[in-house]
Design an enzyme around this catalytic site. Structure first.
Site, PDB file in Angstrom:
ATOM      1  N   GLU A 141     -18.807  27.984 -40.314  1.00 58.20           N
ATOM      2  CA  GLU A 141     -19.007  29.288 -40.951  1.00 58.20           C
ATOM      3  C   GLU A 141     -19.735  29.098 -42.280  1.00 58.20           C
ATOM      4  O   GLU A 141     -19.636  28.034 -42.912  1.00 58.20           O
ATOM      5  CB  GLU A 141     -17.615  29.944 -41.129  1.00 58.20           C
ATOM      6  CG  GLU A 141     -17.563  31.218 -41.926  1.00 58.20           C
ATOM      7  CD  GLU A 141     -18.319  32.395 -41.339  1.00 58.20           C
ATOM      8  OE1 GLU A 141     -19.497  32.218 -40.963  1.00 58.20           O
ATOM      9  OE2 GLU A 141     -17.770  33.504 -41.319  1.00 58.20           O
ATOM     10  N   ASP A 145     -14.392  33.659 -47.869  1.00 55.28           N
ATOM     11  CA  ASP A 145     -14.247  34.538 -49.032  1.00 55.28           C
ATOM     12  C   ASP A 145     -12.830  35.127 -49.021  1.00 55.28           C
ATOM     13  O   ASP A 145     -11.888  34.471 -49.451  1.00 55.28           O
ATOM     14  CB  ASP A 145     -15.346  35.612 -48.959  1.00 55.28           C
ATOM     15  CG  ASP A 145     -15.376  36.540 -50.151  1.00 55.28           C
ATOM     16  OD1 ASP A 145     -14.742  36.226 -51.174  1.00 55.28           O
ATOM     17  OD2 ASP A 145     -16.037  37.596 -50.075  1.00 55.28           O
TER      18      ASP A 145
END
Ligand code: IMP
Ligand code: MG
Length: 227
Positions: A141, A145
């Site tokens: 990825e 976050d």
């Protein structure tokens, strides 16, 4: 080929914080100038392409060592589109050029940001995961976050796609963005760089659907974005 003396996820978990002051190569300085010239000066170089490429080589090495130690017979990468497309492809090539284990590349689409700078609070996952049944999957990825995307994806892979195991490899980790309810997704095995709570673009990441193609990563100084 390098030895695996520093093998294991532990070696890859050391995050690196890159300041503009840490730039060393002339090419890094060129990228700094190029970043500032784009988009009316709201970009500043955060991580140069040479730092990114060097780190991907290190991650590939760590992945090979760990997968060999786990006696896995292939390295099964699940690349999360769109953001991880460049990172994932380069990582696959680096692993492959080390030559020790075959690489399988799979792709899935996950979107939580939509066409805006703030997470929509939802995450859409699209793609056929039948081929991952019983596999030891490494999810690749672009950025961790809030944690929502990887939390959902990991559950999806284990519970619906019946993967044998799921490990996670992210180019960037933004710990300042993490939401408490996604903290318990388990260890992140491979982290490229840990970055401060700024919105970033380039290296596959977009800013309003642009700038993914930049080979370096910039911080976006847009007052409308409160990351
Ligand atoms: P999370 O679900 O909140 O962890 O966010 C993950 C997704 O949000 C990533 O796959 C990115 O597509 C996007 N994202 C998060 N932070 C940024 C950023 O700073 N720039 C661009 N995209 C981001
Ligand atoms: Mg993404």
């Amino acid at each position: 080929m390098r030895t695996c003396s520093q093998s294991g996820p532990g070696a890859a978990r050391t995050p690196v914080l890159v300041h503009a002051g840490g730039l060393i190569h002339a090419r890094d300085r060129e990228e700094q100038v190029r970043a500032q010239a784009i988009s009316s000066g709201i970009f500043s170089l955060l991580i140069s392409s040479s730092h990114i490429n060097k780190r991907i080589t290190e991650l590939a090495h760590n992945i090979i060592c760990t997968e060999r130690a786990r006696r896995h017979e292939e390295i099964c990468l699940l690349i999360v589109l769109k953001g991880a497309v460049f990172f994932g492809c380069r990582l696959a090539r680096e692993i492959s050029s080390a030559g020790s284990l075959p690489v399988a590349m799979h792709f899935i689409s996950a979107a939580s940001y939509g066409n805006q700078a703030h997470s929509s609070g939802r995450c859409r996952i699209a793609g056929n995961l039948n081929a991952l049944h019983g596999k030891d999957v490494i999810v690749v990825e672009d950025i961790l976050d809030s944690g929502r995307t990887l939390y959902k994806l990991k559950n999806h892979l284990l519970k619906k796609a019946h993967a044998a195991s799921v490990t996670i490899c992210v180019l960037l980790d933004k710990p300042g963005g993490r939401k408490a309810r996604f903290q318990n997704m388990g260890r992140i095995d491979y982290i490229g760089f840990r970055i401060p709570a700024v919105f970033v673009a380039g290296g596959g990441l977009d800013y309003f659907d642009q700038f993914r193609e930049l080979p370096f990563i910039v911080a976006v100084h847009d007052k409308a974005l409160c990351v």
